[in-house]
Scaffold this motif. Structure first.
Motif, PDB file in Angstrom:
ATOM      1  N   GLY A  76      31.769  36.161  33.933  1.00  0.00           N
ATOM      2  CA  GLY A  76      31.349  35.853  35.296  1.00  0.00           C
ATOM      3  C   GLY A  76      32.404  36.032  36.377  1.00  0.00           C
ATOM      4  N   TRP A  77      33.558  36.562  36.026  1.00  0.00           N
ATOM      5  CA  TRP A  77      34.616  36.763  37.012  1.00  0.00           C
ATOM      6  C   TRP A  77      34.336  38.016  37.838  1.00  0.00           C
ATOM      7  N   VAL A  78      34.845  38.009  39.080  1.00  0.00           N
ATOM      8  CA  VAL A  78      34.731  39.150  39.981  1.00  0.00           C
ATOM      9  C   VAL A  78      36.081  39.350  40.672  1.00  0.00           C
ATOM     10  N   TYR A  79      36.220  40.520  41.281  1.00  0.00           N
ATOM     11  CA  TYR A  79      37.434  40.800  42.033  1.00  0.00           C
ATOM     12  C   TYR A  79      37.527  39.859  43.226  1.00  0.00           C
ATOM     13  N   GLY A  80      38.738  39.388  43.479  1.00  0.00           N
ATOM     14  CA  GLY A  80      39.027  38.587  44.665  1.00  0.00           C
ATOM     15  C   GLY A  80      40.500  38.713  44.981  1.00  0.00           C
ATOM     16  N   LYS A  81      40.855  38.574  46.236  1.00  0.00           N
ATOM     17  CA  LYS A  81      42.257  38.734  46.641  1.00  0.00           C
ATOM     18  C   LYS A  81      43.152  37.651  46.050  1.00  0.00           C
ATOM     19  N   GLU A  82      42.573  36.518  45.719  1.00  0.00           N
ATOM     20  CA  GLU A  82      43.317  35.401  45.137  1.00  0.00           C
ATOM     21  C   GLU A  82      42.720  35.038  43.786  1.00  0.00           C
ATOM     22  N   LYS A  83      43.581  34.644  42.861  1.00  0.00           N
ATOM     23  CA  LYS A  83      43.107  34.132  41.573  1.00  0.00           C
ATOM     24  C   LYS A  83      42.614  32.714  41.803  1.00  0.00           C
ATOM     25  N   ASP A  84      41.350  32.486  41.458  1.00  0.00           N
ATOM     26  CA  ASP A  84      40.723  31.187  41.665  1.00  0.00           C
ATOM     27  C   ASP A  84      39.802  30.928  40.483  1.00  0.00           C
ATOM     28  N   ALA A  85      40.209  30.027  39.609  1.00  0.00           N
ATOM     29  CA  ALA A  85      39.435  29.758  38.391  1.00  0.00           C
ATOM     30  C   ALA A  85      38.070  29.167  38.692  1.00  0.00           C
ATOM     31  N   GLU A  86      37.977  28.340  39.724  1.00  0.00           N
ATOM     32  CA  GLU A  86      36.677  27.734  40.057  1.00  0.00           C
ATOM     33  C   GLU A  86      35.710  28.779  40.596  1.00  0.00           C
ATOM     34  N   ALA A  87      36.189  29.654  41.459  1.00  0.00           N
ATOM     35  CA  ALA A  87      35.343  30.701  42.028  1.00  0.00           C
ATOM     36  C   ALA A  87      35.234  31.910  41.096  1.00  0.00           C
ATOM     37  N   LYS A  88      36.074  31.919  40.059  1.00  0.00           N
ATOM     38  CA  LYS A  88      36.139  33.026  39.102  1.00  0.00           C
ATOM     39  C   LYS A  88      36.429  34.356  39.802  1.00  0.00           C
ATOM     40  N   THR A  89      37.485  34.327  40.620  1.00  0.00           N
ATOM     41  CA  THR A  89      37.950  35.558  41.267  1.00  0.00           C
ATOM     42  C   THR A  89      39.354  35.863  40.779  1.00  0.00           C
ATOM     43  N   HIS A  90      39.655  37.160  40.693  1.00  0.00           N
ATOM     44  CA  HIS A  90      40.974  37.570  40.197  1.00  0.00           C
ATOM     45  C   HIS A  90      41.357  38.902  40.838  1.00  0.00           C
ATOM     46  N   PRO A  91      42.590  38.996  41.373  1.00  0.00           N
ATOM     47  CA  PRO A  91      43.015  40.242  42.029  1.00  0.00           C
ATOM     48  C   PRO A  91      43.327  41.387  41.060  1.00  0.00           C
ATOM     49  N   CYS A  92      43.422  41.110  39.772  1.00  0.00           N
ATOM     50  CA  CYS A  92      43.735  42.163  38.798  1.00  0.00           C
ATOM     51  C   CYS A  92      42.488  42.812  38.198  1.00  0.00           C
ATOM     52  N   LEU A  93      41.328  42.463  38.711  1.00  0.00           N
ATOM     53  CA  LEU A  93      40.098  43.101  38.238  1.00  0.00           C
ATOM     54  C   LEU A  93      39.924  44.457  38.922  1.00  0.00           C
ATOM     55  N   VAL A  94      40.891  45.322  38.665  1.00  0.00           N
ATOM     56  CA  VAL A  94      40.931  46.689  39.196  1.00  0.00           C
ATOM     57  C   VAL A  94      41.393  47.611  38.071  1.00  0.00           C
ATOM     58  N   LYS A  95      41.241  48.903  38.267  1.00  0.00           N
ATOM     59  CA  LYS A  95      41.707  49.868  37.281  1.00  0.00           C
ATOM     60  C   LYS A  95      43.219  49.688  37.060  1.00  0.00           C
TER      61      LYS A  95
END
Length: 117
Positions: A76-95
């Motif tokens: 359920g994680w998606v790209y985000g400029k900041e790593k946020d475990a609650e929002a499940k965003t991570h900046p390394c979700l890129v090639k």
């Protein structure tokens, strides 16, 4: 997975986690907790990465990163400029090629650590 028990895999994952923590601290990132204090999702992610490298001994850091992306998206994680475990965003979700040199070095270090076992 041959001679790799779940206990051995967790031990390798703990080593990888602690090396990553030390690497990050060497780059003034003090946000990582020790393995015993880490969230279950972090431990699970590291264990999945260890299993991928064990099951794919000729993999490259790029392939390891792509496997990590697939696992994150499944969770359920998606790209985000900041790593946020609650929002499940991570900046390394890129090639892999789009990662910073520091992030690519972390992937290489992770893979080398697993393969050293």
């Amino acid at each position: 997975m041959g001679d790799y028990t779940e206990e051995k895999i967790e031990g390798i994952a703990k080593t990888c986690h602690e090396i990553n923590k030390a690497f990050c601290e060497g780059h003034n990132d003090f946000t990582h907790l020790h393995w015993e204090e880490a969230e279950d999702w972090q431990k699970d992610s590291t264990i999945k990465g260890v299993k991928f490298v064990i099951n794919n001994p000729t993999c490259t850091p790029s392939q390891t990163h792509e496997s990590w992306i697939e696992a994150k998206i499944e969770d359920g994680w998606v790209y985000g400029k900041e790593k946020d475990a609650e929002a499940k965003t991570h900046p390394c979700l890129v090639k892999y090629q789009s990662l910073s040199p520091k992030q690519r070095a972390k992937d290489k270090l992770f893979e080398a650590t697993v393969k050293s076992f």
